[in-house]
Motif scaffolding. Structure first.
Motif, PDB file in Angstrom:
ATOM      1  N   ALA A 218      51.383 -68.400 -47.226  1.00 33.65           N
ATOM      2  CA  ALA A 218      50.125 -67.656 -47.431  1.00 33.65           C
ATOM      3  C   ALA A 218      48.928 -68.566 -47.231  1.00 33.65           C
ATOM      4  O   ALA A 218      47.941 -68.188 -46.565  1.00 33.65           O
ATOM      5  N   LEU A 219      48.997 -69.781 -47.778  1.00 29.43           N
ATOM      6  CA  LEU A 219      47.906 -70.740 -47.598  1.00 29.43           C
ATOM      7  C   LEU A 219      47.784 -71.150 -46.134  1.00 29.43           C
ATOM      8  O   LEU A 219      46.665 -71.196 -45.585  1.00 29.43           O
ATOM      9  N   ALA A 220      48.916 -71.410 -45.490  1.00 30.75           N
ATOM     10  CA  ALA A 220      48.890 -71.813 -44.085  1.00 30.75           C
ATOM     11  C   ALA A 220      48.299 -70.718 -43.213  1.00 30.75           C
ATOM     12  O   ALA A 220      47.476 -70.983 -42.320  1.00 30.75           O
ATOM     13  N   ALA A 221      48.689 -69.473 -43.468  1.00 32.44           N
ATOM     14  CA  ALA A 221      48.153 -68.355 -42.682  1.00 32.44           C
ATOM     15  C   ALA A 221      46.646 -68.240 -42.862  1.00 32.44           C
ATOM     16  O   ALA A 221      45.903 -68.014 -41.885  1.00 32.44           O
ATOM     17  N   HIS A 222      46.168 -68.413 -44.083  1.00 34.32           N
ATOM     18  CA  HIS A 222      44.726 -68.343 -44.357  1.00 34.32           C
ATOM     19  C   HIS A 222      43.977 -69.437 -43.583  1.00 34.32           C
ATOM     20  O   HIS A 222      42.933 -69.183 -42.966  1.00 34.32           O
ATOM     21  N   LEU A 223      44.518 -70.639 -43.606  1.00 34.97           N
ATOM     22  CA  LEU A 223      43.862 -71.752 -42.896  1.00 34.97           C
ATOM     23  C   LEU A 223      43.832 -71.498 -41.391  1.00 34.97           C
ATOM     24  O   LEU A 223      42.812 -71.729 -40.724  1.00 34.97           O
ATOM     25  N   LEU A 224      44.932 -71.024 -40.842  1.00 33.83           N
ATOM     26  CA  LEU A 224      45.025 -70.841 -39.388  1.00 33.83           C
ATOM     27  C   LEU A 224      44.119 -69.710 -38.897  1.00 33.83           C
ATOM     28  O   LEU A 224      43.431 -69.849 -37.881  1.00 33.83           O
ATOM     29  N   LEU A 345      58.066 -69.853 -39.127  1.00 37.88           N
ATOM     30  CA  LEU A 345      57.236 -69.186 -38.120  1.00 37.88           C
ATOM     31  C   LEU A 345      57.288 -67.673 -38.297  1.00 37.88           C
ATOM     32  O   LEU A 345      56.277 -66.979 -38.122  1.00 37.88           O
ATOM     33  N   GLN A 346      58.472 -67.140 -38.646  1.00 35.48           N
ATOM     34  CA  GLN A 346      58.577 -65.705 -38.897  1.00 35.48           C
ATOM     35  C   GLN A 346      57.699 -65.300 -40.073  1.00 35.48           C
ATOM     36  O   GLN A 346      57.004 -64.281 -40.031  1.00 35.48           O
ATOM     37  N   ALA A 347      57.699 -66.122 -41.131  1.00 32.81           N
ATOM     38  CA  ALA A 347      56.868 -65.820 -42.301  1.00 32.81           C
ATOM     39  C   ALA A 347      55.387 -65.846 -41.935  1.00 32.81           C
ATOM     40  O   ALA A 347      54.604 -64.990 -42.390  1.00 32.81           O
ATOM     41  N   LEU A 348      54.973 -66.789 -41.107  1.00 33.50           N
ATOM     42  CA  LEU A 348      53.581 -66.840 -40.667  1.00 33.50           C
ATOM     43  C   LEU A 348      53.227 -65.620 -39.817  1.00 33.50           C
ATOM     44  O   LEU A 348      52.141 -65.045 -39.955  1.00 33.50           O
TER      45      LEU A 348
END
Length: 561
Positions: A218-224, A345-348
């Motif tokens: 969730a944090l990674a997706a927000h940053l990207l 990657l699937q989760a992202l």
């Protein structure tokens, strides 16, 4: 209430009858090969030795295909490539002491590259275990200690009943992300002793999954999705996890340029508008990645080769997806996500919102133009011509295996692999002798495609014995040997560092005549005829050798004007 773990499969009447009346004449070696077959293995590599004869005799009574090489290290390289191509654990049968130890360098490469190799070695008789000095041939005070720092896990067997479970545990370890080599050792007397145990049938060794933690994705997706200049470094973990399709989907969704490491060759399409290709050893590329405000690193520990020899200093946030826990944040601080690349990657993809950025393809084109201009200024037309000839001669879906040689260093940066899991090299541990025996393992794994091996003359001398293996099994491998009279890259390094080289010049054989003495056709070529000669060799069934006498030079990572 019934719990899943309370469910037990009851044997059928036929299974019970077979268990009560096992065939006579079986020994511990039979338990080894039966377990391997029960796990789904079809092929084993190796070399026999005195203490291991019980295992090898049992092969006679099994349906497993045995591929024997001439040197244990080369057998391990072949198993490494078989594991990379198939994604299965590749069994490697070895003898005690010198036979086992000779495989160490190849197992180090398998560990560095996350190749699933299941090494099964004999041991001295049980009475000699425990660190004594009993005077057995091949005896080591603690054989497993020699492997513990190299492989993922070590399993020592002392009785027949332990064999199936130990091998199944090793198999599971080899195939749980990150993949890697594992070690099983079985004493000579245990392998030779007759067994009354039933025939081993199906074994369950399903690898553990390694999903990401949802708060981290969730944090990674927000940053990207909120980044201004995101970029992606794709490493070998993307290839091993068969995640290149998901990587492409994510890059397109967030409009992030992607560069692949030497281990990640082919993980992203070479000519895609977002492809930075694989110019990791390049200052322009390093500058581009340093400028990213969010950098997603997938399946790479950002080691020496993947960080332009540790000159890379990211200024933005780093997100690192890595299955090897010890590599998380080991070189750069960031958001470390301990997970299999495919699952992460699937989760992202399920979390990240699309991001629009019309400038990304233009920034990619600008970067690649700078790289091309830099290379053009270095007067390296011979090297580029040779690499282009190899690419044109090699069928698009054929795998290639590269030794540690100057042309391989070029290939890491400048060669279009045409897809994931097609270009492999010894860049993990960096030892010599990988290319040809690995190519033989790949040809065993998939005989429908010709395979290319590339070596320098220095690395070729590690592997010449395997010309006999190639001939014996009729393997469809073409071996390109670039003959520059020595250890070419070391010659360059020493000249740059000390003004002149030492210990780099080699007396070597006539490789064409040598190949022909093994019954393998050979041809001497030139840069002008290389494409034609390679293409002919690759389309002719069976092994062949193409020798290119040429002195190639390495490019400099920045223009030295």
């Amino acid at each position: 209430m019934t719990h899943d773990h309370d469910l037990v499969l009851r044997p059928t009447a036929a299974q019970t009858e077979a268990a009560l009346d096992p065939p006579p004449g079986r020994n511990g070696g039979d338990l080894v090969v039966e377990t391997l077959a029960g796990l789904g293995a079809t092929t084993v590599f190796g070399l026999p030795g005195q203490h291991a004869l019980g295992m090898f005799d049992a092969l006679r009574r099994s349906d497993l295909r045995y591929v024997g090489l001439r040197v244990e290290n080369n057998a391990a390289f072949a198993a490494d490539a078989y594991g990379r191509i198939t994604g299965e654990a590749a069994p490697l049968l070895l003898s005690t002491g010198p036979g086992a130890l000779t495989s160490l360098a190849a197992l180090q490469e398998a560990a560095a590259a996350s190749a699933p190799v299941l090494a099964i070695s004999s041991q001295v008789p049980t009475a000699g275990l425990g660190g004594g000095r009993h005077g057995y041939l091949h005896e080591l005070p603690d054989q497993s200690a020699s492997f513990r720092g190299v492989v993922k896990s070590v399993h020592t067997v002392r009785t027949h009943s332990q064999i199936p479970s130990a091998i199944a545990a090793a198999w599971k370890s080899a195939l749980t992300a990150p993949h890697g080599p594992v070690w099983v050792e079985i004493p000579q007397d245990v392998l030779l002793a007759e067994t009354v145990l039933p025939v081993v049938t199906a074994m369950d060794a399903t690898p553990d999954e390694l999903p990401p933690r949802p708060e981290l994705t969730a944090l990674a997706a927000h940053l990207l999705e909120n980044a201004a200049r995101p970029a992606v470094i794709a490493g070998g973990g993307v290839v091993r996890a068969d995640a290149s399709g998901k990587l492409r989907q994510l890059a397109e969704r967030i409009q992030a340029p992607v560069v692949t490491t030497p281990g990640g060759k082919g993980a992203f399409p070479w000519n895609h508008p977002l492809s930075l290709q694989s110019w990791m050893e390049d200052r322009h590329t390093t500058d581009f990645l340093e400028d990213a405000d969010v950098l997603l690193v997938v399946g790479s520990g950002l080691g020496e080769l993947s960080s332009n020899y540790h000159t890379f200093r990211p200024r933005g946030r780093v997100i690192q997806i890595e299955a090897d826990l010890g590599k998380l944040e080991s070189n750069h601080p960031g958001v470390g996500i301990h997970a299999d690349a495919r699952l992460a990657l699937q989760a992202l993809l399920e979390t990240v919102e699309p991001r629009e950025d019309a400038s990304a393809p233009e920034r990619v084109r600008t970067l690649l133009a700078k790289v091309a201009e830099r290379i053009a200024a270095q007067e390296l037309t011979l090297e580029q011509r040779v690499l282009t000839a190899v690419r044109r001669a090699l069928p698009a879906d054929s795998p290639s295996f590269w030794d540690m040689t100057i042309l391989a260093y070029w290939a890491w940066s400048a060669f279009d692999a045409k897809g994931p899991n097609r270009l492999h090299s010894a860049q993990g541990a960096g030892g010599l002798g990988y290319g040809f025996p690995a190519a033989l393992g790949a040809a065993v794994a998939d005989p429908t495609r010709p395979v290319l091996a590339v070596s320098g003359d220095g690395g070729a001398l590690y592997s010449v014995a395997e010309l006999a293996t190639a001939r014996q099994y009729g393997l469809d491998v073409t071996w390109l040997i670039v003959d520059d009279g020595g250890y070419g890259i070391l010659r360059e390094y020493m000249t740059d560092a000390f003004g002149e080289p030492t210990a780099t010049e080699l007396t070597r054989p006539d490789y064409v005549a040598l190949a022909e003495s093994f019954g393998v056709p050979g041809v001497r070529t030139t840069p002008e005829t290389l494409e034609r000669d390679l293409a002919k060799a690759l389309t002719t069934p069976g092994p062949s050798v193409v020798v290119l006498p040429a002195l190639l030079r390495m490019f400099a990572p920045t223009h030295l004007g």
